[in-house]
Design a protein around this motif. Structure first.
Motif, PDB file in Angstrom:
ATOM      1  N   LEU A   1      -1.601   1.697  -6.991  1.00  0.00           N
ATOM      2  CA  LEU A   1      -0.483   2.456  -6.371  1.00  0.00           C
ATOM      3  C   LEU A   1      -0.584   3.944  -7.157  1.00  0.00           C
ATOM      4  CD1 LEU A   1       2.317  -0.554  -6.161  1.00  0.00           C
ATOM      5  CD2 LEU A   1       1.269   1.168  -4.208  1.00  0.00           C
TER       6      LEU A   1
ATOM      7  N   TYR B   1       8.030   5.631  -6.339  1.00  0.00           N
ATOM      8  CA  TYR B   1       7.835   4.350  -7.085  1.00  0.00           C
ATOM      9  C   TYR B   1       7.742   4.524  -8.468  1.00  0.00           C
ATOM     10  CZ  TYR B   1       6.921  -0.929  -7.331  1.00  0.00           C
ATOM     11  OH  TYR B   1       6.854  -1.988  -7.415  1.00  0.00           O
TER      12      TYR B   1
ATOM     13  N   ASP C   1       4.252   3.131  -1.932  1.00  0.00           N
ATOM     14  CA  ASP C   1       3.827   1.743  -1.770  1.00  0.00           C
ATOM     15  C   ASP C   1       4.723   1.539  -0.042  1.00  0.00           C
ATOM     16  OD1 ASP C   1       3.551  -0.900  -0.982  1.00  0.00           O
ATOM     17  OD2 ASP C   1       4.166  -1.562  -2.957  1.00  0.00           O
TER      18      ASP C   1
ATOM     19  N   ALA D   1      -0.832   0.875  -1.640  1.00  0.00           N
ATOM     20  CA  ALA D   1      -0.620  -0.573  -1.860  1.00  0.00           C
ATOM     21  C   ALA D   1      -1.171  -1.169  -2.847  1.00  0.00           C
ATOM     22  CB  ALA D   1      -1.210  -1.423  -0.500  1.00  0.00           C
ATOM     23  N   CYS D   2      -0.606  -2.256  -3.369  1.00  0.00           N
ATOM     24  CA  CYS D   2      -1.023  -2.878  -4.782  1.00  0.00           C
ATOM     25  C   CYS D   2      -2.219  -3.814  -4.045  1.00  0.00           C
ATOM     26  CB  CYS D   2       0.154  -3.644  -5.399  1.00  0.00           C
ATOM     27  SG  CYS D   2      -0.476  -4.874  -6.478  1.00  0.00           S
TER      28      CYS D   2
ATOM     29  N   GLU E   1      -1.378  -7.212  -1.872  1.00  0.00           N
ATOM     30  CA  GLU E   1      -1.633  -6.927  -0.461  1.00  0.00           C
ATOM     31  C   GLU E   1      -2.709  -8.034  -0.035  1.00  0.00           C
ATOM     32  OE1 GLU E   1      -3.640  -3.246   0.839  1.00  0.00           O
ATOM     33  OE2 GLU E   1      -5.030  -3.508  -0.811  1.00  0.00           O
TER      34      GLU E   1
ATOM     35  N   GLU F   1       5.813  -5.793  -2.927  1.00  0.00           N
ATOM     36  CA  GLU F   1       4.744  -5.244  -2.863  1.00  0.00           C
ATOM     37  C   GLU F   1       3.914  -5.972  -1.915  1.00  0.00           C
ATOM     38  OE1 GLU F   1       2.891  -4.514  -6.770  1.00  0.00           O
ATOM     39  OE2 GLU F   1       4.503  -3.175  -7.268  1.00  0.00           O
TER      40      GLU F   1
END
Ligand code: 13P
Ligand code: SF4
Length: 324
Positions: free
Chosen positions: A115, A139, A176, A197-198, A202, A224
């Motif tokens: 991220l 974030y 995110d 995205a993580c 994901e 997430e």
């Protein structure tokens, strides 16, 4: 027969760690843990760890373990000469910005985050041009340079409150996209996001969950995770919120759709809770080891360095995050 203080702490730690590993492995950590405790006293240091660190770190050497928000709060108030952050780089940077006069050690300075890598300060400046006047929330999983460009920071634990507090009809929340979807479903304003995205969360799918739900397992997901996973879960929340939910409800069997060390750390504290797999490992979080913490405290390096101007500009959005 009375046991000495030293023997008592060793026995207590082995007993706790043996809840998640063979006793011989737990015993093998003791010399390193003792070395680190001595170095902490020598350097007036505290160790703050994320919930995704392994139990040898959280139970063995951490003065405080928590989610990103609680870690930031602890680091901001830490009255120590040295703060050792057992987590990824953005967590160590956050500690440095919030407690700038202290020495902040990052035992694994190369420990990144997909991220934090997803957006740059220049990207945020371009978003501001594209959406003039729209407040930007970052974030906490971002670099200090990105934080320096935004109006407020948030964690998964307080993103909804931070966005609501802005009182704006439109808010930009980066990077995110899944956390943004989680927030958008809970606020009245429009949420504009970014395609980050993580890489750990994901990978979970709704299909992973189905067989567990059918067996009555309580399924908990991190914000997430992709939206279809969040929808299929019994509870969605930050790592601290997951622990709070489990302590209050005590379900018989639990599937945590998050990083694998979460279940291990909760088992150390609550051996009565039973966890199912799968879980996913964060390769970045796992770069921190007892050896790297010992070396960082011995060498007083690697230190987190952030330029004073970036730190000053990143501090206000982070303080908004702590206030929410
Ligand atoms: P928490 O704020 O829930 O601890 O999450 C941080 C993180 O990196 C999750 O992947
Ligand atoms: Fe980043 Fe995901 Fe690892 Fe958390 S779990 S540090 S969001 S890559």
């Amino acid at each position: 027969m009375a046991v000495s203080g030293a023997v008592a702490w060793e026995a207590a730690l082995v007993e706790r760690l043996a809840r998640v590993m063979p006793e011989a492995e737990a015993r093998a950590y003791l010399p390193l843990v003792a070395d680190i405790q001595a170095l902490k006293r020598q350097h007036r240091a505290v160790v703050v760890a994320h919930n995704y660190q392994v139990p040898a770190i959280t139970a063995g050497i951490a003065d405080f373990t928590g989610d990103s928000l609680a870690m930031a709060r602890y680091a901001a108030r830490a009255d120590a000469d040295t703060i050792v952050v057992c987590g990824v780089r953005f967590m160590a940077e956050t500690a440095k910005v919030l407690n700038y006069g202290r020495r902040v050690l990052a035992p694994a300075p190369e420990a990144g985050c997909s991220l934090a890598d997803a957006i740059t300060a220049a990207d945020v400046r371009r978003l501001r041009e594209q959406y003039p006047g729209v407040p930007v929330v970052a974030y906490v999983n971002t670099t200090a340079e990105v934080k320096a460009e935004v109006d407020a920071c948030c964690t998964s634990g307080n993103a909804v409150e931070v966005v609501r507090a802005l009182g704006s009809p439109r808010v930009i929340l980066v990077p995110d996209r899944y956390l943004a979807a989680f927030v958008a479903a809970r606020v009245d304003c429009e949420v504009i996001t970014w395609p980050g995205a993580c890489e750990v969360h994901e990978r979970f799918t709704a299909a992973d969950i189905r067989p567990f739900r059918e067996r009555g397992v309580c399924v908990m997901a991190h914000p997430e995770c992709p939206p279809e996973v969040q929808t299929a879960a019994d509870f969605v929340g930050s790592t601290a919120a997951m622990i709070g939910y489990l302590e209050a409800r005590r379900p018989e069997r639990v599937l945590l759709l998050t990083e694998c060390s979460m279940a291990d750390n909760i088992t150390v504290a609550h051996p009565e809770l039973k966890f199912e797999r799968p879980c996913n490992l964060c390769r970045h979080m796992k770069q921190v080891t007892l050896e790297s913490v010992r070396d960082a405290l011995r060498d007083l390096a690697p230190c987190v360095e952030i330029g004073p101007d970036t730190a000053r500009r990143a501090r206000a959005p982070l303080e908004r995050m702590l206030a929410a």
